[in-house]
Design a protein around this motif. Structure first.
Motif, mmCIF file in Angstrom:
data_model
loop_
_atom_site.group_PDB
_atom_site.id
_atom_site.type_symbol
_atom_site.label_atom_id
_atom_site.label_comp_id
_atom_site.label_asym_id
_atom_site.label_seq_id
_atom_site.Cartn_x
_atom_site.Cartn_y
_atom_site.Cartn_z
ATOM 1 N N CYS A 86 0.826 -1.218 0.000
ATOM 2 C CA CYS A 86 0.000 0.000 0.000
ATOM 3 C C CYS A 86 0.857 1.264 0.000
ATOM 4 N N GLY B 8 1.138 5.790 -2.256
ATOM 5 C CA GLY B 8 1.053 7.116 -1.650
ATOM 6 C C GLY B 8 1.804 8.171 -2.445
ATOM 7 N N CYS C 12 -2.737 -0.414 6.536
ATOM 8 C CA CYS C 12 -2.572 -0.192 5.092
ATOM 9 C C CYS C 12 -2.843 1.261 4.717
ATOM 10 N N PHE D 99 -0.229 4.162 3.242
ATOM 11 C CA PHE D 99 -0.520 4.911 2.018
ATOM 12 C C PHE D 99 -0.433 6.424 2.254
#
Length: 515
Positions: free
Chosen positions: A378, A382, A429, A433
């Motif tokens: 995850c 980002g 998660c 992110f």
């Protein structure tokens, strides 16, 4: 600097070029983020011409290769952070040290020294040598760490491997940015997506080794039944070695044109840029006569490159004006804060997941490492979102960081109320992110708001503050048990402070060109 009239007279053609190019046809405009007109007009004019040439050449396959090769450095830095967190639990069971957070301190001290050394080295000798050898150092000592006979030996080898990796974030941003056309500078904030790649690779390999080759009880934990972490270090060290070889074979890196400008090596600047233009069939009107007509650069170096005076030149560059000094102080505060917050979540994540898993009835190490890998995946996305947000005019770099920090803070506070294993994984998660949105843009903002001639040293000091914060994280985790929500609340508060610092940053690099 005191002969500006002579420079202008000698460079009449260049001045006319400046007038003609006040609004050149490229995305982002012609203004530099940090101007040097009053401090060193020759450097300012040469940088303007180099930026014009980079914009004229545009994006090429050379830049695409740099994105991947510089991304390897980001990935290795994150991989080193993850490895320390992954192996620490099992290494503690095997060696039973008196202070079980010693590896964290060793890691961050190695990275701190590496950031300062490679940053200063890059401004004196150049980006090329450091870029080519840093990963080799990291590879050799990561493999050696897998064969460590005791806790102290492991800590020393981890520190030296971290020293090699510690300069990558400084070198990678400098090398990539100093070749980029201005309308692609936002890609600097996409580069940290490789962080997630590095963490994910470490997590996936750990998922394969750790559940099957690890002891579970300190009373019966020996090298014979606890080789999982050693296999992991051997594998990752070899992998880093492959990346190091790729760096010197896939592309033959030349010194960046902006570094050469600060060195006064105008002919090499022209040869470099003309060579890229010719290779990819792109126009480039920059000539040696134009650069020489701008005058002599006076502010980039001292008379003795290997001296305390040289270091002071680069250090003073951070405070040349009140605006630059204020930016420097905010960057130091931001990097120290993120250096404390990031490892409290990322390095100690295996502790969080394992302890919360036990609370919710998950006792399988296989599930723990599977969950760890999911969280790291995850983190890849980002910086992808952050890069696109920071290239949108209403947000720019500053307010993308504000949004990323505030959302992360909110989810950290929410994480303390997790009541099931599903929520545990989901929140972990999401945090992985959102924190990368802020972190990714901070890397780009730092490099864009620094002067090229001093970028290595300045970036190295900023990242060193990050590593210092990482060292303190082990102390915080010692007194705030990582199996509790204490470190989570600390992280949340720190991200609130990071949002405030982002609001206060005086420079907004969106739509401007790096100096």
């Amino acid at each position: 600097m005191g002969r500006e009239e002579d420079v202008i007279e000698a460079g009449g053609d260049v001045e006319r070029d400046f007038q003609q190019d006040e609004k050149p046809d490229f995305s982002g405009g012609a203004e530099e983020v940090v101007g040097m007109q009053e401090l060193d007009p020759a450097l300012d004019r040469k940088m303007h011409l180099v930026n014009n040439a980079l914009d004229q050449i545009g994006w090429t396959n050379y830049h695409l290769k740099l994105f991947f090769l510089n991304g390897f450095g980001y990935g290795v830095d994150a991989l080193q952070l993850s490895l320390q967190g992954i192996i620490a639990v099992q290494a503690v069971l095997e060696f039973q040290p008196s202070y079980d957070k010693g590896l964290t301190i060793a890691l961050y001290m190695g990275m701190l020294i590496g950031a300062l050394f490679w940053g200063f080295f890059a401004d004196i000798i150049g980006r090329k040598i450091a870029f080519n050898i840093s990963l080799f150092i990291c590879s050799v000592f990561t493999i050696a760490a897998g064969a460590a006979p005791n806790w102290v030996g492991l800590g020393v080898l981890i520190a030296v491997a971290a020293f090699g990796a510690g300069g990558n974030l400084i070198l990678d941003t400098a090398v990539f940015l100093e070749y980029l056309p201005s309308n692609k500078q936002w890609l600097l904030s996409l580069l940290p997506a490789w962080f997630g790649v590095g963490c994910t690779i470490a997590g996936l390999v750990a998922w394969g080794f750790m559940p099957n080759f690890s002891c579970s009880d300190a009373s019966d934990c020996t090298r014979a039944n606890n080789n999982g972490w050693r296999y992991l270090m051997y594998t990752m060290g070899a992998f880093i070695g492959v990346l190091a070889v790729a760096r010197v074979t896939v592309i033959r890196l030349q010194e960046t044109p902006k570094f050469l400008v600060g060195q006064g090596r105008d002919e090499e600047v022209v040869d470099n840029l003309q060579g890229i233009a010719k290779r990819y069939n792109r126009p480039c009107n920059l000539t040696l006569a134009q650069l020489e007509a701008c005058g002599t650069v006076n502010s980039a170096h001292s008379t003795n490159r290997f001296s305390v005076g040289e270091f002071m030149v680069h250090l003073r560059s951070l405070f040349l004006t009140k605006k630059m000094g204020f930016t420097t102080m905010l960057l130091w505060l931001s990097w120290t804060s993120i250096g404390l917050a990031y490892p409290l979540f990322n390095v100690f994540l295996p502790y969080y997941l394992a302890s919360r898993g036990v609370q919710f009835g998950v006792t399988s190490s296989f599930e723990t490492w599977r969950n760890y890998a999911l969280v790291q995946v995850c983190g890849i996305f980002g910086p992808v979102l952050g890069a696109f947000m920071c290239n949108w005019r209403p947000l720019g770099r500053k307010y993308t960081m504000v949004i990323g920090a505030l959302i992360t803070m909110a989810f950290f506070f929410a994480y303390s109320q997790v009541k099931s294993q599903t929520e545990n994984i989901a929140y972990s998660c999401v945090i992985s992110f959102t924190l990368e949105i802020y972190y990714g843009v901070l890397y780009g903002y730092t490099a864009e708001s620094l002067l090229s001639a001093h970028r290595g040293t300045a970036n190295g000091i900023a990242v060193a503050f990050c590593r210092l914060g990482g060292t303190f994280s082990s102390v915080v985790a010692t007194y705030a048990d990582p199996s509790t929500t204490g470190p989570v609340f600390v992280c949340a508060a720190l991200y609130g402070g990071l949002a405030l610092f982002a609001v206060l940053f005086p420079f907004e690099p969106y739509g401007k060109r790096a100096a």
